[in-house]
Motif scaffolding. Structure first.
Motif, PDB file in Angstrom:
ATOM      1  N   ASN A   4       0.815  -1.214   0.000  1.00  6.80           N
ATOM      2  CA  ASN A   4       0.000   0.000   0.000  1.00  6.80           C
ATOM      3  C   ASN A   4       0.842   1.255   0.000  1.00  6.80           C
ATOM      4  O   ASN A   4       0.352   2.344  -0.222  1.00  6.80           O
ATOM      5  N   ASN A   5       2.127   1.059   0.341  1.00  2.78           N
ATOM      6  CA  ASN A   5       2.993   2.212   0.474  1.00  2.78           C
ATOM      7  C   ASN A   5       3.857   2.352  -0.775  1.00  2.78           C
ATOM      8  O   ASN A   5       5.054   2.066  -0.754  1.00  2.78           O
ATOM      9  N   ASN A   6       3.238   2.730  -1.872  1.00  5.90           N
ATOM     10  CA  ASN A   6       3.980   3.000  -3.098  1.00  5.90           C
ATOM     11  C   ASN A   6       4.777   1.793  -3.581  1.00  5.90           C
ATOM     12  O   ASN A   6       5.867   1.917  -4.114  1.00  5.90           O
ATOM     13  N   ASN A   7       4.233   0.596  -3.298  1.00  5.15           N
ATOM     14  CA  ASN A   7       4.910  -0.658  -3.629  1.00  5.15           C
ATOM     15  C   ASN A   7       6.322  -0.744  -3.053  1.00  5.15           C
ATOM     16  O   ASN A   7       7.254  -1.211  -3.697  1.00  5.15           O
ATOM     17  N   GLU A   8       6.438  -0.279  -1.830  1.00  2.35           N
ATOM     18  CA  GLU A   8       7.720  -0.390  -1.127  1.00  2.35           C
ATOM     19  C   GLU A   8       7.511  -1.125   0.183  1.00  2.35           C
ATOM     20  O   GLU A   8       6.491  -0.951   0.840  1.00  2.35           O
ATOM     21  N   ILE A   9       8.485  -1.963   0.529  1.00  4.51           N
ATOM     22  CA  ILE A   9       8.418  -2.642   1.823  1.00  4.51           C
ATOM     23  C   ILE A   9       9.744  -2.404   2.530  1.00  4.51           C
ATOM     24  O   ILE A   9      10.809  -2.624   1.962  1.00  4.51           O
ATOM     25  N   THR A  10       9.653  -1.969   3.772  1.00  8.65           N
ATOM     26  CA  THR A  10      10.880  -1.713   4.528  1.00  8.65           C
ATOM     27  C   THR A  10      10.866  -2.596   5.766  1.00  8.65           C
ATOM     28  O   THR A  10       9.880  -2.607   6.502  1.00  8.65           O
ATOM     29  N   VAL A  11      11.940  -3.344   5.950  1.00  5.31           N
ATOM     30  CA  VAL A  11      11.979  -4.276   7.080  1.00  5.31           C
ATOM     31  C   VAL A  11      13.232  -4.055   7.905  1.00  5.31           C
ATOM     32  O   VAL A  11      14.258  -3.610   7.405  1.00  5.31           O
ATOM     33  N   ASN A  12      13.114  -4.443   9.171  1.00  5.57           N
ATOM     34  CA  ASN A  12      14.251  -4.447  10.082  1.00  5.57           C
ATOM     35  C   ASN A  12      14.639  -5.913  10.253  1.00  5.57           C
ATOM     36  O   ASN A  12      13.791  -6.746  10.544  1.00  5.57           O
ATOM     37  N   ILE A  13      15.912  -6.245  10.063  1.00  2.00           N
ATOM     38  CA  ILE A  13      16.285  -7.650  10.018  1.00  2.00           C
ATOM     39  C   ILE A  13      17.649  -7.836  10.686  1.00  2.00           C
ATOM     40  O   ILE A  13      18.479  -6.918  10.697  1.00  2.00           O
ATOM     41  N   SER A  14      17.851  -9.015  11.241  1.00  2.00           N
ATOM     42  CA  SER A  14      19.163  -9.314  11.828  1.00  2.00           C
ATOM     43  C   SER A  14      20.136  -9.674  10.706  1.00  2.00           C
ATOM     44  O   SER A  14      19.920 -10.635   9.963  1.00  2.00           O
ATOM     45  N   ALA A  15      21.184  -8.900  10.584  1.00  2.00           N
ATOM     46  CA  ALA A  15      22.142  -9.116   9.503  1.00  2.00           C
ATOM     47  C   ALA A  15      22.804 -10.489   9.631  1.00  2.00           C
ATOM     48  O   ALA A  15      23.080 -11.171   8.646  1.00  2.00           O
ATOM     49  N   GLU A  16      23.022 -10.880  10.882  1.00  3.47           N
ATOM     50  CA  GLU A  16      23.688 -12.152  11.130  1.00  3.47           C
ATOM     51  C   GLU A  16      22.840 -13.324  10.633  1.00  3.47           C
ATOM     52  O   GLU A  16      23.326 -14.228   9.951  1.00  3.47           O
ATOM     53  N   ALA A  17      21.538 -13.285  10.985  1.00  6.31           N
ATOM     54  CA  ALA A  17      20.644 -14.374  10.585  1.00  6.31           C
ATOM     55  C   ALA A  17      20.467 -14.400   9.074  1.00  6.31           C
ATOM     56  O   ALA A  17      20.430 -15.469   8.460  1.00  6.31           O
ATOM     57  N   LEU A  18      20.406 -13.217   8.486  1.00  7.84           N
ATOM     58  CA  LEU A  18      20.262 -13.141   7.038  1.00  7.84           C
ATOM     59  C   LEU A  18      21.503 -13.720   6.350  1.00  7.84           C
ATOM     60  O   LEU A  18      21.404 -14.487   5.398  1.00  7.84           O
ATOM     61  N   ALA A  19      22.667 -13.383   6.879  1.00  7.92           N
ATOM     62  CA  ALA A  19      23.905 -13.890   6.302  1.00  7.92           C
ATOM     63  C   ALA A  19      23.967 -15.409   6.415  1.00  7.92           C
ATOM     64  O   ALA A  19      24.388 -16.102   5.479  1.00  7.92           O
TER      65      ALA A  19
END
Lengths: 378, 218
Positions: free
Chosen positions: B69-84
């Protein structure tokens, strides 16, 4: 000689070299305390480091280590007055900083010289001055040694260290200038002509009176010359928890007989008792290593009797010399009647010497002198 | 809010995230239709360093679909370690137990918890199919919080210069680090670049010449 220009101070020292590895390895040999006293002389540099007024490490870096070496005495008049009274310039410097600067491109030679055998390279030009050494090695006929010599013969050329160094192509070259008392030591360092250049100005300090440990060669109790690897292996066995190291020498009983039958090692070994012992003492016990009278191991052994000679030293002081021992070829271990220990390490010579035609080449060496512990008076 | 994409180049993505992970434990990722932005703007990290990066969607992903709904943008907060960690098991050269064939990353909700879900399809060396899934917890930022994320204004640089080979630069910086706390950096418009330290006991200056000053758009 450069003609002095009127608009410019003539620097006390001006030296340059296209590959700093030999210079750096000599400096690393005495890099056990940060403050070093550098004495600039006509013949080269003397770098001295002391610890606890007991241990003195000195690296003798002769001018032929450098491609170009110019020394001008700071006091011109004195020089003119009396030729014999040679005035040398001295300054103190942070040795570690100097080594870090030389190694800024990471190509001033490995920081740790753990590999043993490859470092052992014999100096090539041993025909005129090292004739006695040659004899020793010939009558030794030790297997590995013979092999190494053969290999060297096959290479033919006048390079010894270059063979070992050729692994890495990159070299650090440098130009060093010291204008005189109160000026910094200036280094200009580059890796290759296209790469970056580094300028270093290392602060110098006024030289303080140095510790002097005069060794009395006329009253020597013990003198041993051996290949550095033999001593290195013995000392590296010793646990670092040891606090005392004792050298014990026994006058050889059948020295003459032994020399004749030098080839028959097996028999000699069973017959004689150890002539040199190294004893390390810790809180938990003692370690003892014995050297028999074998000319393959102890090239020279002199012990002034009567009775055994025994002196002890603090093990930490001896370990300060390990770095130099590891890089060296040959070691001379001497003890005088006061128990003052002198360890001289002959350092390998690089093949690239320019000045070897003039005045004969000199071997660079590092010397450690160490006072004996008081308790031992035997 | 929908988001789903195949990761074409998990190894590169992994390297980028590993670099971020060293800097900061948590990071913000903003997915837009054309780019993804990895942002580290926390004041907590050492030296106040911030990361504002922009990666074109085409360079890492394909079949990229995003809707919000927000201009087709999604912003997330994520753990860099888990993502890596998740990305590391996606890139086939990191582990030998299976070869990765396809990696899908999508936004999902599991037990009321928003997650970024990674589905890895692979084949074992004996030819069996495997399916590995990682769920990395995320926190979707509200439009109001996204507004607060503002890239700092930087003055127009005086000069642009292409750095010398980074491994050489690093060797020198590592040596200088031992001798001084503070390093000064200079660059000029005639291809000159200098690193120097100046302490009581030593002054060291390393200089590169003939580097390139690229033309940048104003």
């Amino acid at each position: 000689m450069v003609s002095p220009r009127s608009d410019e101070i003539l620097p006390v020292l001006k030296a340059s070299v296209h590959d700093v590895r030999q210079f750096t390895s000599l400096l690393r040999g005495v890099n056990f305390a940060n403050r070093a006293t550098v004495t600039v002389t006509e013949r080269g540099l003397v770098v001295a480091v002391e610890e606890a007024r007991t241990l003195l490490g000195t690296a003798y870096i002769f001018s032929d280590v450098f491609d170009e070496y110019q020394y001008h005495s700071e006091s011109q008049e004195e020089e003119q007055q009396e030729e014999q009274d040679v005035y040398n310039s001295a300054f103190e410097i942070q040795l570690n900083t100097l080594i870090e600067c030389l190694n800024i491109f990471g190509t001033a030679g490995g920081s740790g010289s753990s590999g043993s055998g490859k470092h052992v390279q014999w100096k090539q030009s041993n025909e005129e001055q090292g004739s006695s050494d040659d004899e020793d090695r010939n009558d030794g006929g030790h297997g590995a040694e013979g092999k190494r010599r053969n290999k060297k013969g096959a290479q033919g050329g006048n390079t010894s260290l270059d063979l070992f160094f050729s692994k890495s192509e990159r070299k650090t070259s440098m130009r060093m200038t010291y204008l005189g008392n109160g000026f910094p030591l200036t280094l200009l360092i580059a890796e290759d002509s296209s790469g970056p250049t580094t300028t270093c100005e290392i602060a110098t300090f006024e030289a303080e009176p140095q510790l002097e440990l005069p060794f009395d060669p006329d009253d020597m109790k013990l003198k041993v010359i051996l290949k550095s690897s033999w001593l290195k292996e013995a000392l590296s066995e010793i646990d670092s928890s040891c606090d005392k190291l004792t050298f014990i020498g026994n006058p050889p009983e059948q020295a003459h007989a032994e020399r004749v039958s030098g080839r028959e090692k097996e028999r000699g070994r069973t017959r004689t008792k150890p002539i040199l012992r190294i004893q390390a003492t810790s809180m938990h016990g003692t370690t003892e290593m014995e050297y028999f009278n074998d000319r393959d191991v102890l090239e020279t052994f002199e012990c002034a009797g009567p009775g055994p000679v025994s002196f002890s030293y603090r093990f930490v002081h001896i370990t300060r010399a390990m770095r130099a021992l590891q890089t060296s070829i040959k070691t001379s271990l001497r003890i005088d009647k006061e128990g003052l220990l002198s360890l001289q390490f002959l350092m390998p010579v690089s093949g690239s010497r320019r000045n070897d035609t003039g005045g004969g080449s000199s071997s660079n060496f590092i010397e450690f002198r160490c006072l004996a512990l008081d308790e031992e008076t035997s | 809010m929908r988001f789903r994409t195949a990761i074409e180049n998990p190894a590169t993505f992994c390297k980028i995230v590993q670099a971020i992970e060293k800097l900061q434990k948590k990071c913000v990722i903003r997915f837009t239709e054309a780019n993804i932005h990895i942002i580290c703007a926390s004041e907590a990290n050492e030296g106040g360093m911030q990361v504002w990066s922009q990666i074109k969607v085409d360079s890492l992903f394909n079949e990229y679909r995003i809707q919000s709904n927000n201009n087709n943008e999604i912003t997330v907060n994520i753990s860099a370690e888990a993502l890596a960690a998740a990305l590391k098991s996606c890139s086939s050269n990191a582990n030998r137990s299976y070869d990765t064939e396809e990696v899908v990353m999508k936004l999902a909700k599991k037990n009321e918890q928003a997650v970024l879900s990674f589905e890895i399809l692979g084949t074992t060396p004996v030819g069996r199919k495997v399916r590995v899934a990682h769920d990395v917890k995320i926190e979707v930022l509200k439009a109001m919080d996204v507004e607060k994320l503002r890239e700092p204004m930087c003055p127009e640089p005086d000069t642009h210069i292409l750095l010398p080979p980074l491994h050489k630069l690093r060797t020198i910086a590592d040596k200088l680090k031992l001798m001084s706390e503070i390093l000064s950096i200079r660059a000029s418009n005639n291809g000159c670049f200098q690193l120097s330290i100046n302490t009581e006991s030593v002054k060291v200056e390393t200089e590169w010449r003939n580097l390139t000053n690229p033309k940048m758009r104003a």
